[in-house]
Design a protein around this motif. Structure first.
Motif, short mmCIF file in Angstrom:
data_model
loop_
_atom_site.label_atom_id
_atom_site.label_comp_id
_atom_site.label_asym_id
_atom_site.label_seq_id
_atom_site.Cartn_x
_atom_site.Cartn_y
_atom_site.Cartn_z
N LEU A 1 0.81 -1.22 0.00
CA LEU A 1 0.00 0.00 0.00
C LEU A 1 0.84 1.26 0.00
O LEU A 1 0.43 2.30 -0.53
CB LEU A 1 -0.95 0.01 1.20
N ASP A 2 2.03 1.21 0.59
CA ASP A 2 2.87 2.40 0.68
C ASP A 2 3.73 2.63 -0.56
O ASP A 2 4.43 3.64 -0.66
CB ASP A 2 3.76 2.34 1.91
N MET A 3 3.68 1.73 -1.52
CA MET A 3 4.50 1.87 -2.74
C MET A 3 3.96 2.99 -3.62
O MET A 3 2.75 3.14 -3.78
CB MET A 3 4.53 0.57 -3.53
N THR A 4 4.88 3.74 -4.21
CA THR A 4 4.48 4.75 -5.19
C THR A 4 4.37 4.06 -6.55
O THR A 4 4.95 3.00 -6.78
CB THR A 4 5.49 5.90 -5.29
N LEU A 5 3.66 4.71 -7.44
CA LEU A 5 3.53 4.16 -8.79
C LEU A 5 4.87 4.22 -9.51
O LEU A 5 5.17 3.36 -10.34
CB LEU A 5 2.42 4.88 -9.55
N ASP A 6 5.70 5.20 -9.18
CA ASP A 6 7.05 5.26 -9.74
C ASP A 6 7.86 4.04 -9.31
O ASP A 6 8.58 3.46 -10.12
CB ASP A 6 7.78 6.53 -9.29
N GLU A 7 7.75 3.66 -8.04
CA GLU A 7 8.46 2.48 -7.55
C GLU A 7 8.04 1.22 -8.30
O GLU A 7 8.82 0.29 -8.47
CB GLU A 7 8.19 2.25 -6.06
N LEU A 8 6.80 1.21 -8.75
CA LEU A 8 6.28 0.07 -9.49
C LEU A 8 6.63 0.12 -10.97
O LEU A 8 6.28 -0.77 -11.73
CB LEU A 8 4.76 -0.01 -9.32
N THR B 1 -5.67 17.98 -10.50
CA THR B 1 -6.71 17.10 -9.99
C THR B 1 -6.56 16.92 -8.50
O THR B 1 -5.46 17.06 -7.96
CB THR B 1 -6.65 15.73 -10.70
N ASP B 2 -7.65 16.61 -7.85
CA ASP B 2 -7.63 16.30 -6.43
C ASP B 2 -7.45 14.81 -6.19
O ASP B 2 -7.31 14.38 -5.05
CB ASP B 2 -8.92 16.76 -5.76
N PHE B 3 -7.47 14.00 -7.25
CA PHE B 3 -7.35 12.55 -7.10
C PHE B 3 -5.90 12.21 -6.80
O PHE B 3 -5.01 12.50 -7.59
CB PHE B 3 -7.83 11.83 -8.36
N ASP B 4 -5.67 11.60 -5.66
CA ASP B 4 -4.32 11.32 -5.16
C ASP B 4 -3.80 10.01 -5.73
O ASP B 4 -4.36 8.94 -5.49
CB ASP B 4 -4.38 11.26 -3.63
N ILE B 5 -2.70 10.10 -6.49
CA ILE B 5 -2.06 8.89 -7.02
C ILE B 5 -0.65 8.74 -6.45
O ILE B 5 0.22 8.14 -7.05
CB ILE B 5 -2.02 8.90 -8.56
N SER B 6 -0.45 9.28 -5.24
CA SER B 6 0.88 9.28 -4.64
C SER B 6 1.34 7.90 -4.19
O SER B 6 2.54 7.66 -4.04
CB SER B 6 0.94 10.25 -3.47
N SER B 7 0.39 6.98 -3.98
CA SER B 7 0.74 5.63 -3.55
C SER B 7 -0.40 4.68 -3.91
O SER B 7 -1.50 5.12 -4.26
CB SER B 7 0.98 5.57 -2.04
N VAL B 8 -0.12 3.40 -3.80
CA VAL B 8 -1.16 2.40 -4.05
C VAL B 8 -2.32 2.61 -3.08
O VAL B 8 -3.49 2.59 -3.47
CB VAL B 8 -0.58 0.97 -3.93
N GLY B 9 -2.00 2.85 -1.82
CA GLY B 9 -3.04 3.08 -0.82
C GLY B 9 -3.89 4.29 -1.12
O GLY B 9 -5.10 4.28 -0.92
N ALA B 10 -3.26 5.36 -1.63
CA ALA B 10 -4.00 6.57 -1.99
C ALA B 10 -4.95 6.30 -3.15
O ALA B 10 -6.09 6.78 -3.15
CB ALA B 10 -3.04 7.69 -2.34
#
Length: 87
Positions: A26-33, A65-74
């Motif tokens: 859940l704490d992984m960023t999309l960049d990390e993925l 946008t207000d949609f948070d894509i900072s992490s999987v959990g977000a």
């Protein structure tokens, strides 16, 4: 305990990242993925299709946008809110 929505989103993200779902935290960023803008858009389309929602994200203006894509959990929290708003 993860929700069914969370499980599905993790599965979609894992598929796009070519990973096993157990490797996605859940704490992984999309960049990390390893997500680039194209993979992100493909994942968001898959999420929209799966849950019949519209994710308020514009790849051309990601900061508008207000949609948070900072992490999987977000992402999960954002989609869960969209799904809840449909009911």
């Amino acid at each position: 305990m993860a929700s069914a929505v969370a499980d599905e989103i993790i599965a979609i993200i894992a598929r796009q990242a070519m990973l096993d779902a157990r490797e996605v935290r859940l704490d992984m960023t999309l960049d990390e993925l390893g997500f680039d803008s194209l993979v992100l858009v493909e994942a968001l389309f898959a999420i929209e299709e799966k849950f019949d929602v519209t994710v308020p994200y514009n790849a051309n203006e990601p900061d508008e946008t207000d949609f948070d894509i900072s992490s999987v959990g977000a992402v999960i929290a954002g989609v869960e809110a969209l799904v809840a708003a449909k009911v």
